[in-house]
Scaffold this motif. Structure first.
Motif, PDB file in Angstrom:
ATOM      1  N   PRO A 302       0.823  -1.367  -0.008  1.00 54.05           N
ATOM      2  CA  PRO A 302       0.034   0.019   0.061  1.00 54.05           C
ATOM      3  C   PRO A 302       0.833   1.225   0.076  1.00 54.05           C
ATOM      4  O   PRO A 302       1.756   1.363   0.818  1.00 54.05           O
ATOM      5  N   SER A 303       0.357   2.128  -0.700  1.00 52.44           N
ATOM      6  CA  SER A 303       1.207   3.628  -0.746  1.00 52.44           C
ATOM      7  C   SER A 303       0.928   4.543   0.552  1.00 52.44           C
ATOM      8  O   SER A 303      -0.001   4.534   1.048  1.00 52.44           O
ATOM      9  N   GLU A 304       2.080   5.155   0.762  1.00 57.52           N
ATOM     10  CA  GLU A 304       1.932   6.149   1.670  1.00 57.52           C
ATOM     11  C   GLU A 304       1.186   7.316   1.195  1.00 57.52           C
ATOM     12  O   GLU A 304       0.800   7.389   0.151  1.00 57.52           O
ATOM     13  N   LYS A 305       0.623   8.199   2.314  1.00 57.99           N
ATOM     14  CA  LYS A 305      -0.095   9.202   1.990  1.00 57.99           C
ATOM     15  C   LYS A 305       0.774  10.362   1.147  1.00 57.99           C
ATOM     16  O   LYS A 305       1.770  10.496   1.864  1.00 57.99           O
ATOM     17  N   GLY A 306       0.676  10.950   0.091  1.00 58.93           N
ATOM     18  CA  GLY A 306       1.383  12.009  -0.374  1.00 58.93           C
ATOM     19  C   GLY A 306       1.047  13.278   0.492  1.00 58.93           C
ATOM     20  O   GLY A 306      -0.096  13.673   0.608  1.00 58.93           O
ATOM     21  N   SER A 307       2.297  14.122   0.704  1.00 61.75           N
ATOM     22  CA  SER A 307       1.770  15.696   1.047  1.00 61.75           C
ATOM     23  C   SER A 307       3.163  16.395   0.634  1.00 61.75           C
ATOM     24  O   SER A 307       4.266  16.005   1.034  1.00 61.75           O
ATOM     25  N   TYR A 308       3.092  17.401   0.103  1.00 57.30           N
ATOM     26  CA  TYR A 308       4.166  18.332  -0.088  1.00 57.30           C
ATOM     27  C   TYR A 308       4.356  19.290   1.245  1.00 57.30           C
ATOM     28  O   TYR A 308       5.171  20.097   1.027  1.00 57.30           O
ATOM     29  N   LEU A 309       3.575  19.183   1.961  1.00 61.86           N
ATOM     30  CA  LEU A 309       3.499  20.103   3.363  1.00 61.86           C
ATOM     31  C   LEU A 309       4.957  19.996   4.186  1.00 61.86           C
ATOM     32  O   LEU A 309       5.271  21.048   4.743  1.00 61.86           O
TER      33      LEU A 309
END
Length: 342
Positions: A302-309
């Motif tokens: 499963p993929s991690e959650k993406g975030s540019y923050l």
């Protein structure tokens, strides 16, 4: 955000095209440590529609003359990065610069020296380090399940047969072409994991009718212990291949490019909305391993959650507490050496 600091950093964007609207403004606006004060917009005042409280300056010079702005995001066309980064530093601003940072390593070193002389910091906007799909790749590498890595492929493909309207991408000006457009993304991901290659070999191609710039590139990077990394991008791929393919002594990992942040932000999704940064179903990576008896096992990763923050967190922490920024000057110089090599 660092809870020990209450400092608010005033920021300004030098442009409000797609990168300003999607990759910068939402994060500066949402981050508690920044105040998105102003944007430079020559004609269309689109930023005011999204952020009525900000100032929309008519020019870059007007924004740079705003003494309250401490951090300037240089997100103008590639061939203007050096000029605008230099102007911002000379006005006493910290800068966050879009990829490619500059066209050449020589320009980069000049800006490093200037930043040091005026006591300001330079940050490099390499957001693809925080993509969900790349996070999956790093998770698999860190697990050790592949065993000794021998080969890794990274692809970033599109299908755009027609010559686009953006001159800085399609005309033979400084830092134009697909290599300087998508090359910095792929190379930075590789460099962030493996560092400087022992050697590399680059191939460019021009395949669209009447193109003035490269629309294909492939780079092989050689690392110690016989690890070979291949980065490839093309503007004429109708059916994209997997974006990440890794082969090790004990297994393989296959992953599609599936980070959803750009599409979600373009569609108007907010960072706080449920589902932000979550990949669509069916895009998980596939890890196939083999044991000493030759038995294969398939595992969906499963993929991690993406975030540019976190990128903006890193900028903030560096400005307020001198924390090291994850994308280093050396990383960028390695990247530029490869980009500008013949």
């Amino acid at each position: 955000m660092d809870s020990t600091s209450n400092k608010i950093i005033s920021a300004g964007l030098l442009a409000y095209g797609m990168s300003g609207k999607v990759f910068h403004a939402p994060f500066l606006h949402a981050h508690n440590g920044f105040n998105l004060k102003a944007v430079a917009e020559r004609s269309k005042k689109n930023a005011l529609n999204d952020y009525p409280e900000i100032i929309s300056y008519n020019s870059v010079d007007e924004l740079l003359n705003d003494t309250e702005i401490e951090l300037v995001v240089v997100n103008t066309p590639n061939n203007l990065h050096y000029e605008h980064a230099k102007a911002a530093l000379e006005k006493g601003k910290h800068i966050l610069v879009e990829k490619p940072f500059t066209a050449t390593a020589k320009q980069a070193k000049e800006l490093f020296d200037l930043a040091d002389s005026v006591g300001k910091q330079i940050f490099f906007y390499q957001n693809r380090r925080w993509d969900s799909d790349f996070a999956s790749v790093k998770k698999v590498l860190a697990s050790g399940k592949l065993g000794k890595l021998n080969e890794m492929h990274l692809r970033y493909d599109r299908y755009r047969k027609v010559i686009g309207p953006k001159a800085f991408k399609e005309q033979a000006v400084e830092a134009s072409g697909l290599l300087y457009d998508l090359g910095p993304h792929l190379l930075d991901q590789v460099i962030s994991v493996f560092g400087k290659p022992l050697s590399y070999h680059k191939i460019l191609g021009k395949n669209r009718k009447d193109t003035a710039v490269d629309d294909y590139f492939s780079i092989q990077l050689n690392y110690a212990d016989s690890v070979n990394v291949f980065v490839t991008s093309s503007m004429l791929v109708v059916n994209p291949q997997a974006a990440f393919v890794l082969h090790g002594v004990n297994g393989s990992f296959i992953k599609q490019r599936a980070d959803s942040q750009e599409e979600q932000l373009l569609a108007g999704m907010k960072l706080t909305d449920e589902g932000y940064g979550i990949e669509p179903k069916g895009k998980d990576g596939l890890l196939t391993t083999i044991d000493n008896e030759g038995l294969k096992t398939e595992e969906v990763v499963p993929s991690e959650k993406g975030s540019y923050l976190p990128l903006f967190d890193a900028v903030y922490l560096s400005l307020t507490s001198n924390a090291p920024y994850p994308v280093t000057r050396e990383d960028v110089l390695i990247q530029l050496e490869i980009l500008e090599s013949k």
